[in-house]
Design an enzyme around this catalytic site. Structure first.
Site, PDB file in Angstrom:
ATOM      1  N   GLU A 104       0.898  -0.890  -0.232  1.00  0.00           N
ATOM      2  CA  GLU A 104      -0.330  -0.102  -0.100  1.00  0.00           C
ATOM      3  C   GLU A 104       0.643   1.277  -0.104  1.00  0.00           C
ATOM      4  O   GLU A 104       2.133   1.360   0.711  1.00  0.00           O
ATOM      5  CB  GLU A 104      -1.199   0.178   1.300  1.00  0.00           C
ATOM      6  N   GLU A 108      -3.337   9.925   3.035  1.00  0.00           N
ATOM      7  CA  GLU A 108      -3.952  10.916   3.681  1.00  0.00           C
ATOM      8  C   GLU A 108      -4.472  11.898   4.263  1.00  0.00           C
ATOM      9  O   GLU A 108      -3.479  12.146   4.757  1.00  0.00           O
ATOM     10  CB  GLU A 108      -4.343  10.159   4.232  1.00  0.00           C
TER      11      GLU A 108
END
Length: 282
Positions: A104, A108
């Site tokens: 990943e 964010e």
């Protein structure tokens, strides 16, 4: 459509030995993504599929994912974040593989109370393990206008850029025994969800649901990548993008951003790592 991830490093020149596996997406949310959760809270707003919104209320958030998987590539999108009191909300744009040992690469955006800045949280996971966080306060208000966020991922490094300015480079540390995402194809995802137990000041600031629904906007989604098809994605080792890196100007710009706007770096957190920081930091 020309990609604009940054002027401080050369564009990735991605191609496969099988020409049919090379794709450059010019940004249609109608064609290239699906809104895979949210029960109507995610919406595409125009016929050309250039503008999409995600919303969050007390019942649910929302999100979309790319229709294709990629093994290496460059992905960008323009975002305008939730304005006002966004405490407890998390708005994302990231790459992720499936399974319990996933890879990943994260952008964010952690919301905050009115008048206080968002925190941009970046991380890299390999085989289900992350713990490689760097966080920033942006040098602009990301709720007023659209800004461009880009992930460049190749076998040597991952580069995060904001409005064409590199803010982070994570080099492949496999030579010293540290894993790097090189084998698992990933989809692109974006989401808006609630995480009031940790997102804002470690959970001290809670979500004010009287301000719901919270809405973030995405536009001009672009991907230039090696599409994973039929169980493989064979990219030519002779392509210059295999050795692309930030040039001296890019390094200078990145260091300038980090010195002024970085608020957390796992590589300098001696309290968290009392026996020594991770190997890739040294």
């Amino acid at each position: 459509m020309k990609l604009s991830c940054g002027t401080s490093f050369a564009f990735l020149l991605l191609f496969l030995l099988a020409a049919q596996s090379v794709h450059v997406y010019a940004g249609s949310f109608h064609k290239d993504v699906q809104i895979h959760w949210g029960d109507g809270r995610g919406k595409i707003h125009d016929r050309d599929g250039k503008l999409l919104s995600l919303s969050l209320d007390k019942s649910s958030g929302s999100g979309f994912q790319s229709n294709q998987e990629f093994l290496y590539g460059k992905a960008e999108v323009q975002m305008k974040l939730v304005p006002g009191n966004s405490a407890g909300t998390v708005t994302t744009f990231y790459l992720k593989s499936p399974g319990t040992t996933w890879d990943e690469i994260d952008f964010e955006f952690l919301g905050n109370i009115s008048g206080h800045p968002y925190t941009l949280h970046t991380n890299v996971y390999t085989k289900g393990t992350g713990d490689k966080e760097q966080q920033f306060h942006l040098w602009f208000d990301p709720t007023v206008n659209f800004h461009t966020y880009c992930i460049t991922w190749n076998p040597q490094r991952i580069i995060f850029t904001v409005d064409g300015i590199p803010i982070r480079e994570f080099k492949n540390p496999e030579a010293i025994g540290v894993p790097f995402p090189t084998r698992q194809p990933m989809r692109l995802y974006a989401s808006l969800w609630e995480a009031e137990h940790w997102a804002t000041r470690g959970g001290l600031e809670k979500t004010d649901w009287s301000k719901a629904p919270f809405t973030a906007f995405y536009r001009n989604y672009n991907v230039d990548g090696c599409v994973w098809a039929n169980g493989k994605s064979s990219c030519s080792a002779n392509s210059p993008w295999f050795t692309q890196k930030l040039d001296s100007n890019g390094q200078t710009r990145m260091k300038g951003v980090q010195s002024k706007y970085m608020i957390y770096n796992y590589c300098t957190d001696k309290r968290r790592f009392p026996r020594g920081v991770p190997a890739e930091c040294t």
